[in-house]
Write a protein that holds these residues in place. Structure first.
Motif, PDB file in Angstrom:
ATOM      1  N   LEU A  12       8.309  -2.854  -5.637  1.00 33.39           N
ATOM      2  CA  LEU A  12       8.419  -4.098  -4.889  1.00 33.39           C
ATOM      3  C   LEU A  12       8.264  -5.265  -5.850  1.00 33.39           C
ATOM      4  O   LEU A  12       7.280  -5.339  -6.590  1.00 33.39           O
ATOM      5  N   VAL A  13       9.224  -6.170  -5.854  1.00 34.96           N
ATOM      6  CA  VAL A  13       9.161  -7.334  -6.744  1.00 34.96           C
ATOM      7  C   VAL A  13       9.371  -8.599  -5.927  1.00 34.96           C
ATOM      8  O   VAL A  13      10.183  -8.640  -5.013  1.00 34.96           O
ATOM      9  N   SER A  14       8.600  -9.596  -6.275  1.00 38.31           N
ATOM     10  CA  SER A  14       8.756 -10.910  -5.650  1.00 38.31           C
ATOM     11  C   SER A  14       9.252 -11.932  -6.660  1.00 38.31           C
ATOM     12  O   SER A  14       9.593 -13.048  -6.292  1.00 38.31           O
ATOM     13  N   GLY A  15       9.260 -11.522  -7.927  1.00 47.43           N
ATOM     14  CA  GLY A  15       9.510 -12.450  -9.016  1.00 47.43           C
ATOM     15  C   GLY A  15       8.232 -12.796  -9.740  1.00 47.43           C
ATOM     16  O   GLY A  15       8.253 -13.304 -10.859  1.00 47.43           O
ATOM     17  N   GLY A  16       7.081 -12.514  -9.106  1.00 50.13           N
ATOM     18  CA  GLY A  16       5.798 -12.860  -9.690  1.00 50.13           C
ATOM     19  C   GLY A  16       5.359 -11.902 -10.784  1.00 50.13           C
ATOM     20  O   GLY A  16       5.855 -10.779 -10.917  1.00 50.13           O
ATOM     21  N   LYS A  17       4.381 -12.353 -11.567  1.00 55.18           N
ATOM     22  CA  LYS A  17       3.896 -11.616 -12.733  1.00 55.18           C
ATOM     23  C   LYS A  17       3.288 -10.270 -12.371  1.00 55.18           C
ATOM     24  O   LYS A  17       3.463  -9.283 -13.086  1.00 55.18           O
ATOM     25  N   ASP A  18       2.550 -10.207 -11.258  1.00 55.91           N
ATOM     26  CA  ASP A  18       1.815  -8.990 -10.932  1.00 55.91           C
ATOM     27  C   ASP A  18       2.743  -7.810 -10.648  1.00 55.91           C
ATOM     28  O   ASP A  18       2.472  -6.688 -11.067  1.00 55.91           O
ATOM     29  N   SER A  19       3.838  -8.070  -9.927  1.00 56.59           N
ATOM     30  CA  SER A  19       4.726  -6.969  -9.579  1.00 56.59           C
ATOM     31  C   SER A  19       5.396  -6.389 -10.818  1.00 56.59           C
ATOM     32  O   SER A  19       5.561  -5.166 -10.928  1.00 56.59           O
ATOM     33  N   PHE A  20       5.754  -7.229 -11.779  1.00 59.50           N
ATOM     34  CA  PHE A  20       6.392  -6.711 -12.989  1.00 59.50           C
ATOM     35  C   PHE A  20       5.376  -6.062 -13.924  1.00 59.50           C
ATOM     36  O   PHE A  20       5.697  -5.078 -14.598  1.00 59.50           O
ATOM     37  N   TYR A  21       4.177  -6.579 -13.966  1.00 66.31           N
ATOM     38  CA  TYR A  21       3.153  -5.934 -14.786  1.00 66.31           C
ATOM     39  C   TYR A  21       2.816  -4.560 -14.217  1.00 66.31           C
ATOM     40  O   TYR A  21       2.545  -3.610 -14.958  1.00 66.31           O
ATOM     41  N   SER A  22       2.854  -4.442 -12.890  1.00 67.74           N
ATOM     42  CA  SER A  22       2.623  -3.146 -12.253  1.00 67.74           C
ATOM     43  C   SER A  22       3.710  -2.151 -12.655  1.00 67.74           C
ATOM     44  O   SER A  22       3.434  -0.959 -12.843  1.00 67.74           O
ATOM     45  N   ILE A  23       4.944  -2.615 -12.784  1.00 66.51           N
ATOM     46  CA  ILE A  23       6.028  -1.730 -13.218  1.00 66.51           C
ATOM     47  C   ILE A  23       5.732  -1.171 -14.607  1.00 66.51           C
ATOM     48  O   ILE A  23       5.934   0.019 -14.872  1.00 66.51           O
ATOM     49  N   LEU A  24       5.242  -2.009 -15.498  1.00 65.89           N
ATOM     50  CA  LEU A  24       4.922  -1.541 -16.851  1.00 65.89           C
ATOM     51  C   LEU A  24       3.839  -0.475 -16.813  1.00 65.89           C
ATOM     52  O   LEU A  24       3.871   0.484 -17.596  1.00 65.89           O
ATOM     53  N   HIS A  25       2.884  -0.614 -15.909  1.00 70.39           N
ATOM     54  CA  HIS A  25       1.849   0.401 -15.790  1.00 70.39           C
ATOM     55  C   HIS A  25       2.411   1.695 -15.202  1.00 70.39           C
ATOM     56  O   HIS A  25       1.951   2.796 -15.556  1.00 70.39           O
ATOM     57  N   CYS A  26       3.394   1.585 -14.329  1.00 66.65           N
ATOM     58  CA  CYS A  26       4.066   2.793 -13.840  1.00 66.65           C
ATOM     59  C   CYS A  26       4.721   3.526 -15.009  1.00 66.65           C
ATOM     60  O   CYS A  26       4.624   4.762 -15.128  1.00 66.65           O
ATOM     61  N   LEU A  27       5.400   2.791 -15.868  1.00 67.60           N
ATOM     62  CA  LEU A  27       6.093   3.410 -16.994  1.00 67.60           C
ATOM     63  C   LEU A  27       5.119   4.069 -17.958  1.00 67.60           C
ATOM     64  O   LEU A  27       5.340   5.199 -18.407  1.00 67.60           O
ATOM     65  N   VAL A  28       4.039   3.377 -18.294  1.00 64.21           N
ATOM     66  CA  VAL A  28       3.110   3.922 -19.269  1.00 64.21           C
ATOM     67  C   VAL A  28       2.351   5.120 -18.715  1.00 64.21           C
ATOM     68  O   VAL A  28       1.836   5.944 -19.481  1.00 64.21           O
ATOM     69  N   ASN A  29       2.294   5.251 -17.378  1.00 58.81           N
ATOM     70  CA  ASN A  29       1.669   6.422 -16.762  1.00 58.81           C
ATOM     71  C   ASN A  29       2.655   7.569 -16.567  1.00 58.81           C
ATOM     72  O   ASN A  29       2.331   8.559 -15.914  1.00 58.81           O
ATOM     73  N   CYS A 187       5.435   1.039  -5.845  1.00 60.48           N
ATOM     74  CA  CYS A 187       4.389   0.299  -6.557  1.00 60.48           C
ATOM     75  C   CYS A 187       4.398  -1.158  -6.134  1.00 60.48           C
ATOM     76  O   CYS A 187       5.433  -1.722  -5.791  1.00 60.48           O
ATOM     77  N   THR A 188       3.204  -1.720  -6.167  1.00 62.22           N
ATOM     78  CA  THR A 188       3.020  -3.115  -5.788  1.00 62.22           C
ATOM     79  C   THR A 188       2.032  -3.752  -6.737  1.00 62.22           C
ATOM     80  O   THR A 188       1.264  -3.061  -7.408  1.00 62.22           O
ATOM     81  N   GLY A 189       2.037  -5.073  -6.794  1.00 65.02           N
ATOM     82  CA  GLY A 189       1.185  -5.770  -7.746  1.00 65.02           C
ATOM     83  C   GLY A 189      -0.116  -6.279  -7.172  1.00 65.02           C
ATOM     84  O   GLY A 189      -0.730  -7.167  -7.764  1.00 65.02           O
ATOM     85  N   ALA A 190      -0.559  -5.745  -6.038  1.00 66.69           N
ATOM     86  CA  ALA A 190      -1.812  -6.216  -5.436  1.00 66.69           C
ATOM     87  C   ALA A 190      -2.965  -6.058  -6.421  1.00 66.69           C
ATOM     88  O   ALA A 190      -3.216  -4.964  -6.918  1.00 66.69           O
ATOM     89  N   ILE A 191      -3.667  -7.152  -6.705  1.00 66.45           N
ATOM     90  CA  ILE A 191      -4.787  -7.112  -7.648  1.00 66.45           C
ATOM     91  C   ILE A 191      -6.113  -7.152  -6.909  1.00 66.45           C
ATOM     92  O   ILE A 191      -6.958  -6.263  -7.063  1.00 66.45           O
ATOM     93  N   LEU A 192      -6.309  -8.171  -6.106  1.00 64.50           N
ATOM     94  CA  LEU A 192      -7.564  -8.299  -5.374  1.00 64.50           C
ATOM     95  C   LEU A 192      -7.370  -8.403  -3.866  1.00 64.50           C
ATOM     96  O   LEU A 192      -8.338  -8.404  -3.119  1.00 64.50           O
TER      97      LEU A 192
END
Length: 889
Positions: A12-29, A187-192
């Motif tokens: 899921l992407v909104s254009g925001g930083k969190d959703s794309f950073y979450s994608i990178l964590h998906c890849l590294v995992n 995956c989603t970028g929910a942080i808090l």
């Protein structure tokens, strides 16, 4: 759903930083990102003022009703997939092959839905992500607005299916699954934000997808100073005075990996429009954000520098080559500032383009070279715990020292309730298959709830004992059918084995029920996403349930006063926490066990499972544990069982004594920003967003006669013991269970006393909590080393007498004479004090021949062996709870 290997992910992407950073964590995992998915504001958008929370109903009438037929008949827009499947993402990327341009007039360009759930600013640029990443992009307009404002989302029953904006995810993801049936995770970028996370989880699980939220609670997962000293030094240098964590480290991590995110909206009085289009991850911008927020009262609270409270929104324009094959370029003339009033301003971007990078089609960056920082499996506290378990165990068990039954200095108290934290319902399955037994038990539970006009939400915790752990999947579905509301009860599951339960019984279920609890007094933690924080609970149980420590009907005064007491934010809370096994949170698998030494990773499993217990406790603001038990699977010998018990005792002791008075960087956590703004339960924060005091765990100040200068090794820790059962879920090596956590208790309100019988075969461990000005809650753990010839019924009566007699001396300031203790009236009153839970070695007492024994004698857990913290065997351990109130003079 239990996929242990690499997953195929829709992001899921909104254009925001969190959703794309979450994608990178998906890849590294090790997961594979198959597609991107986005929800955007409908074409007939309305003004931001119309979409405020106060006019949500009007929006549904103006937007939702007008668009329902349009959206129902429209197909999902897919970027990167053509009708003939011959067009690549590089060829088809939106309205133009080189630019994303919108000529729909000011109405669309100057509309922001201000959605609680979705970012919509910058939506014009989102189509370009298909070309920039080379991934197919699926889009769907948002239908409806926020209808369910609860922090935890309830699945719709069909009647309101299309009204809440959350449900817009359903057609979007169905389109993805139709084109890519191999997708099994999201995956989603929910942080808090619990608000966002629970809604994505609801939709994902209904569609059979595994939710991934690798950034959940990420800012509070500490850097390891030994593995990354440079990053730690930078983090420490940039912390503000008195701050125990550095949320901005997450931004620095993004910058290190080349993720470029620009600020496209500001909505805080501290941030003006001069921040628009600044690179949020640069050190200069981070420093400016901190200064701006502090000018308006503190730094906005935890997560503010990340924009978690809606302070700002971002748009990613570039990232590492492993994800971004091209960079999004926006010319200065293509950005228009839209001012909404009240300090809110954002950028409308009618045109942008993608500039492909050199060798964009080549594999220019390996996933392993991304430099994504993954938090260490253990934080600093539990790294120390692990070290304490290696090698020879030297016990320095700091339990409560024995004491005389002296007055505690309280006003005289009298016993008023022997089940203050709820009623205990016990159900035993007899005859037939385990499936039939479970179905009958579920039916009995439903009838009992109906009989007392109770909802299943009145159940706060359960303990399930199975004959065979292999039956767990079978009973899980039937048991789960009881719970349709969010946040099911916390749960412990164990297997007792072939010889531990009556021959005709394959399952027993013990429920703790709160008949007087109001729905608004119940709070749950049910994280179902994989993350780095703690294991996901994908099933009919929550990590924790919190509720008033003393029931509403037990307060003093009339109905108005009781209602005020219940609503009082100062009331003490009890927290029931699920059993914690040592799953690695990000992968949901156990730490690997060397084939030649099954015990070699038991120290790691102990430390990891205990860390899970701590993190759940801290998230629920637990300040002190009442007591705890460590379950272990069947041992090969008594010496092995004893060694495991000593491991658990040492881990428990070290976890407490490695902390220091005051806030801890490892455990200092609080509610998310959404809670602070919209959830009345958390509206106790000052204007800066900071709580007056955020307690650590353990919070030594809650102890009576707390002395900050006292040597921490001399401080008592809650009682802990170990039991040996047959098997644990997932074949885990240990399962930690805290019987109760105490939250929102005042400084100096907890006392701990240990009392031994004259024969020393029976020891009572009292944890006494002044829950209010007039009421006292007591949890008593009674341990017993058997005297030959004693029946279990005799032991049970003796336990009740001992609990009543000991607490009468302590709380009523009265010493009972020997004659009084044998008085028939007193005996009847004493045995009315029933244990909440009893752990027993059936070999010591013949319970199995009587098929009704388990249900007749309350919540009994048959164990192969029981051990105290000194490695001594026990025959019985019982947990009692009593409530005392001021005696009328």
């Amino acid at each position: 759903m239990a996929a242990d290997g690499p997953l195929n992910v829709v992001a899921l992407v909104s254009g925001g930083k969190d959703s794309f950073y979450s994608i990178l964590h998906c890849l590294v995992n090790g997961h594979r990102v198959i597609a991107l998915a986005n929800l955007y504001p409908p074409t007939r958008a309305v003004s931001a003022a119309q979409t405020s929370k106060d006019t949500a109903t009007n929006i549904r009438a103006e937007v939702g009703d007008n668009l329902r037929s349009e959206i129902d008949s429209a197909s999902t827009t897919t970027f990167g997939i053509s009708s003939d499947n011959n067009v690549t993402p590089q060829q088809q990327r939106g309205p133009s092959s080189e630019t994303s341009k919108h000529d729909n007039g000011d109405e669309e360009d100057e509309a922001d839905l201000n959605s609680f759930m979705y970012q919509t600013v910058g939506h014009q640029v989102v189509p370009l992500y298909a070309q920039a990443t080379g991934l197919p992009l699926f889009r769907q307009p948002i239908l409806g607005t926020a209808v369910d404002y609860g922090i935890s989302y309830k699945d719709p029953d069909g009647q309101h299916e299309h009204e809440d904006e959350t449900e817009s995810l359903i057609p979007l993801l169905r389109s993805v699954l139709k084109a890519h049936p191999e997708v099994n995770a999201i995956c989603t970028g929910a942080i808090l934000s619990t608000y966002q996370r629970t809604r994505v989880e609801s939709v994902a699980l209904r569609l059979g997808l595994i939710p991934l939220a690798f950034l959940w609670q990420f800012p509070k997962l500490p850097l390891n100073p030994f593995s990354d000293p440079a990053a730690t030094a930078t983090s420490l240098q940039n912390r503000g005075p008195g701050n125990n964590d550095d949320d901005a480290q997450l931004l620095r991590d993004m910058a290190t990996m080349g993720l470029e995110a620009r600020i496209v909206k500001v909505a805080s009085a501290g941030l003006g429009e001069e921040f628009l289009w600044e690179n949020v991850a640069s050190e200069a911008t981070v420093a400016r954000i901190r200064r701006a927020l502090r000018r308006f009262g503190g730094d906005g609270g935890r997560g503010a520098v990340l924009g978690e409270g809606g302070e700002f929104e971002t748009l990613v324009v570039d990232g590492p080559p492993a994800l971004f094959k091209g960079r999004i370029v926006v010319r200065d003339g293509d950005k228009k500032v839209v001012r909404e009033g009240g300090g809110s301003a954002w950028l409308s971007i009618p045109e942008a383009k993608v500039e492909m990078k050199p060798d964009a089609n080549a594999s220019s960056q390996k996933i392993d070279d991304l430099g994504v920082r993954i938090p260490n499996l253990l934080n600093s506290r539990f790294s120390v715990v692990l070290e304490s378990l290696r090698g020879d165990i030297e016990l320095n068990v700091n339990s409560m020292s024995l004491s005389d039954e002296l007055s505690l200095g309280l006003s005289p108290l009298k016993l008023v309730n022997s089940n203050p934290s709820g009623e205990n319902w016990v159900f035993v399955g007899y005859g037939g298959s385990v499936e039939n037994q479970t179905a009958r038990i579920v039916d009995e539970i439903s009838k009992r709830l109906h009989e007392f006009s109770l909802s299943p939400t009145a159940i706060t915790s359960s303990v399930i004992a199975l004959r065979r752990m292999a039956d767990f999947p079978t009973i899980n579905k039937l048991y789960g059918a009881l719970f349709r509301e969010p946040n099911p009860p916390a749960r412990v599951t164990i297997s007792c084995g072939e010889i531990m339960l009556p021959q005709s019984a394959d399952i027993t279920i013990l429920l703790t029920v709160q008949p007087q609890m109001r729905p608004q007094d119940r709070r749950g933690l049910h994280v179902q996403s994989r993350s780095y924080w703690a294991p996901a609970n994908i099933g009919p149980y929550s990590q924790a349930i919190a509720y008033p420590l003393l029931s509403e009907d037990e307060g003093q005064g009339g109905d108005d006063q009781k209602q005020q007491q219940s609503a009082n934010s100062d009331s003490s809370l009890a927290v029931s926490i699920a059993g914690q096994i040592p799953l690695i949170p990000a992968s949901m698998i156990l730490p690997p066990v060397p084939s030649n030494n099954q015990e070699s990773n038991l120290p790691l499993q102990n430390a990891l499972a205990l860390q899970h217990l701590w993190r759940v406790g801290v998230e629920m603001k637990v300040q002190w544990w009442s007591s705890a038990v460590a379950y272990f699977p069947r041992s090969s010998s008594p010496s092995e069982a004893r060694h495991r018990a000593l491991l658990a005792a040492t881990a428990w002791e070290t976890a407490h004594t490695t902390s220091r008075p005051g806030p801890s960087a490892d455990t200092d956590e609080g509610p998310d920003l959404w809670d602070r703004k919209y959830n009345p339960m958390y509206m106790t924060y000052d204007d800066s967003g900071e709580a007056a005091a955020r307690p650590s765990l353990p919070d030594w100040e809650v102890l009576k006669d707390f002395d900050e200068d006292d040597v921490i090794a001399r401080r008592p820790v809650p009682f802990v013991f170990s039991v040996e059962v047959e098997e644990l879920p997932r074949s885990a090596g240990v399962e930690w269970h805290a019987h109760l956590g105490f939250a929102n208790v005042n400084p100096g309100s907890i006392r701990m006393h240990t009392v031994a019988s004259l024969s020393a075969d029976l020891i009572l461990y009292h944890t006494i909590v002044e829950a209010s000005t007039s009421d006292v809650f007591v949890q008593t753990v009674v341990t017993y080393q058997r005297v030959e010839g004693t029946s279990f019924d005799g032991v049970a009566n003796r336990f009740a007498l001992a609990v009543k007699g000991s607490l009468t001396g302590l709380l009523a300031n009265t010493k009972l004479s020997e004659s009084a203790q044998t008085n028939e009236d007193y005996l009847i009153a004493a045995i009315a004090v029933k244990p909440k839970l009893t752990y027993i070695n059936p070999e010591s007492f013949d319970l199995l021949n009587d098929p009704s024994s388990l249900s007749d004698k309350g919540g009994i857990i048959p164990c192969r062996s029981l051990w105290d913290s000194l490695g001594c065997t026990l025959d019985v351990v019982s947990i009692f709870e009593t409530k005392w109130t001021k005696a009328k003079l």
